[in-house]
Structure formats: structure tokens, C-alpha cells
Design a protein around this motif. Sequence first.
Motif, PDB file in Angstrom:
ATOM      1  N   CYS A 176       0.832  -1.214   0.000  1.00  0.00           N
ATOM      2  CA  CYS A 176       0.000   0.000   0.000  1.00  0.00           C
ATOM      3  C   CYS A 176       0.863   1.259   0.000  1.00  0.00           C
ATOM      4  CB  CYS A 176      -0.943  -0.008   1.200  1.00  0.00           C
ATOM      5  SG  CYS A 176      -2.243  -1.262   1.101  1.00  0.00           S
ATOM      6  N   ILE A 177       1.936   1.253   0.764  1.00  0.00           N
ATOM      7  CA  ILE A 177       2.829   2.411   0.806  1.00  0.00           C
ATOM      8  C   ILE A 177       3.487   2.623  -0.547  1.00  0.00           C
ATOM      9  CG2 ILE A 177       5.011   3.273   1.771  1.00  0.00           C
ATOM     10  CD1 ILE A 177       4.080   2.176   4.491  1.00  0.00           C
ATOM     11  N   GLU A 178       3.840   1.533  -1.207  1.00  0.00           N
ATOM     12  CA  GLU A 178       4.476   1.641  -2.524  1.00  0.00           C
ATOM     13  C   GLU A 178       3.533   2.218  -3.578  1.00  0.00           C
ATOM     14  OE1 GLU A 178       6.012  -2.263  -3.291  1.00  0.00           O
ATOM     15  OE2 GLU A 178       7.756  -1.944  -2.013  1.00  0.00           O
ATOM     16  N   GLN A 179       2.229   2.144  -3.343  1.00  0.00           N
ATOM     17  CA  GLN A 179       1.250   2.684  -4.287  1.00  0.00           C
ATOM     18  C   GLN A 179       1.070   4.196  -4.141  1.00  0.00           C
ATOM     19  OE1 GLN A 179      -2.460   0.504  -4.143  1.00  0.00           O
ATOM     20  NE2 GLN A 179      -1.377  -1.446  -4.018  1.00  0.00           N
ATOM     21  N   LEU A 180       1.597   4.774  -3.060  1.00  0.00           N
ATOM     22  CA  LEU A 180       1.462   6.216  -2.838  1.00  0.00           C
ATOM     23  C   LEU A 180       2.325   6.992  -3.827  1.00  0.00           C
ATOM     24  CD1 LEU A 180       1.753   6.403   1.065  1.00  0.00           C
ATOM     25  CD2 LEU A 180      -0.340   6.558  -0.302  1.00  0.00           C
ATOM     26  N   ASP A 181       1.921   8.230  -4.089  1.00  0.00           N
ATOM     27  CA  ASP A 181       2.773   9.128  -4.863  1.00  0.00           C
ATOM     28  C   ASP A 181       4.066   9.338  -4.084  1.00  0.00           C
ATOM     29  OD1 ASP A 181       0.829   9.469  -6.790  1.00  0.00           O
ATOM     30  OD2 ASP A 181       0.016  11.289  -5.867  1.00  0.00           O
ATOM     31  N   PRO A 182       5.183   9.560  -4.750  1.00  0.00           N
ATOM     32  CA  PRO A 182       6.452   9.740  -4.039  1.00  0.00           C
ATOM     33  C   PRO A 182       6.418  10.859  -2.989  1.00  0.00           C
ATOM     34  CG  PRO A 182       6.853   9.448  -6.373  1.00  0.00           C
ATOM     35  CD  PRO A 182       5.370   9.561  -6.196  1.00  0.00           C
ATOM     36  N   GLN A 183       5.736  11.959  -3.304  1.00  0.00           N
ATOM     37  CA  GLN A 183       5.675  13.070  -2.334  1.00  0.00           C
ATOM     38  C   GLN A 183       4.879  12.663  -1.104  1.00  0.00           C
ATOM     39  OE1 GLN A 183       4.532  13.279  -5.510  1.00  0.00           O
ATOM     40  NE2 GLN A 183       5.841  14.756  -6.552  1.00  0.00           N
ATOM     41  N   GLN A 184       3.785  11.939  -1.299  1.00  0.00           N
ATOM     42  CA  GLN A 184       2.982  11.471  -0.168  1.00  0.00           C
ATOM     43  C   GLN A 184       3.791  10.504   0.681  1.00  0.00           C
ATOM     44  OE1 GLN A 184      -0.316   9.738  -2.297  1.00  0.00           O
ATOM     45  NE2 GLN A 184      -1.570  11.594  -2.090  1.00  0.00           N
ATOM     46  N   ARG A 185       4.488   9.590   0.019  1.00  0.00           N
ATOM     47  CA  ARG A 185       5.290   8.592   0.729  1.00  0.00           C
ATOM     48  C   ARG A 185       6.367   9.276   1.558  1.00  0.00           C
ATOM     49  NH1 ARG A 185       5.802   5.144  -3.177  1.00  0.00           N
ATOM     50  NH2 ARG A 185       7.637   6.063  -4.130  1.00  0.00           N
ATOM     51  N   GLN A 186       7.046  10.274   0.990  1.00  0.00           N
ATOM     52  CA  GLN A 186       8.100  10.973   1.718  1.00  0.00           C
ATOM     53  C   GLN A 186       7.518  11.746   2.903  1.00  0.00           C
ATOM     54  OE1 GLN A 186       9.994  14.375  -0.113  1.00  0.00           O
ATOM     55  NE2 GLN A 186      11.922  13.919   0.909  1.00  0.00           N
ATOM     56  N   ALA A 187       6.422  12.471   2.683  1.00  0.00           N
ATOM     57  CA  ALA A 187       5.823  13.262   3.761  1.00  0.00           C
ATOM     58  C   ALA A 187       5.360  12.364   4.901  1.00  0.00           C
ATOM     59  CB  ALA A 187       4.670  14.097   3.218  1.00  0.00           C
ATOM     60  N   ILE A 188       4.717  11.253   4.582  1.00  0.00           N
ATOM     61  CA  ILE A 188       4.252  10.324   5.624  1.00  0.00           C
ATOM     62  C   ILE A 188       5.429   9.689   6.328  1.00  0.00           C
ATOM     63  CG2 ILE A 188       3.087   8.105   5.975  1.00  0.00           C
ATOM     64  CD1 ILE A 188       1.035   9.069   3.851  1.00  0.00           C
TER      65      ILE A 188
END
Length: 176
Positions: A123-135
Motif C-alpha cells: 500500500c505504501i508503494e502505491q502512494l505518490d512519491p511526495q505522499q510517501r516521503q511526507a508520511i
Amino acid sequence: MENDELLTLLSATAKGDKIAFGHLYQKTSATLFAISLKMLGNRAHAEEALQDAFVKVWHNASEYQSSKGAVMSWMISIVRYRSLDMIRHHKVRKEQTLVDENDHLDDLPIDVNYEDNSKLVDCIEQLDPQQRQAIHLAYYRGLTHHELVDHIATPLGTVKSWIRRGLQQLQRCLTL
């Protein structure tokens, strides 16, 4: 760890069962310590945060509401908030442990042992890169929204939106 097993132990803890509390500690402390240590970067502070978190679990076990999430998630949030309090109080954050601007966003470490780690990673890998970094920076490194703004040089509203939308997407993905 099965949520049902943890729920049984937490329910018994709420009734003052010290043996159940001991079992709850044995089953969850390693994961919770790893989270605290990753956030604080200091073993002594992580141990203190873990101890404080378990005191809170002991005193607040009866306040847990299964409708708001799994027992482990509830306990993780307690450890996380206690660790954040310690960061703010002791100012122990080490900036060199943060994701560097040159780091690849796809290579962010995901090593927290959740009950269904492979699904979480997917699920985390499906996030946009910016969302993944911010989270990642907010939840795994403990940065506040304002610290994120400074670290990734992005407006506050954008950072909050990335986190909110990313968490919504994670929730949808994890409930499928």
C-alpha cells in the motif's frame, strides 16, 4: 500477532490483570521499542518512552475502542506520541537521520513489523512519491508539519494535503 489475542490481553489488563499485562508487554514491546528507537535515535530515550507508553497503556486500557482500530495501532500511537513529546522536550532529533534531498523516494526504508507488513508495504508503494516521503518523515521520523515544510521546502498546505490524501489512500488500500 493476532488482534484478537492482543484484545483479550488488553481487556484483561483493563481489569487489573498484571499477568495479562506482562504477556501484552512480551508480545508488543520489541516492535514498539523499534518504533521509538527509530524516532529518537537514542536507546536510553527510547527505553524511557517505551516505559512511559506502557504505563499509559496500563492506566488507559479501558479507554481502548476497537471501532477506532487494532490494538497494536492504538499502542503504536501511544509510543509515537510519547516519542514525539520526548523529541520536543529533549531536542534529541538527529538531522543526519532524515531523508536526504538526494535520497531516492522509492528507497525509503519500511521496516516496522506490523501484523500484515507485506500488505502495508504494498500500500505504501502505491502512494505518490511526495505522499510517501511526507508520511515517512512525519510518522517514522517524527517531524511536525512545520518541520516538514522546512525540510522539503514545500508550502504547509501542500504538505498537509499530501499527508491527508496519502493516509486516506493507505486506509482504503488496507481495508480492501
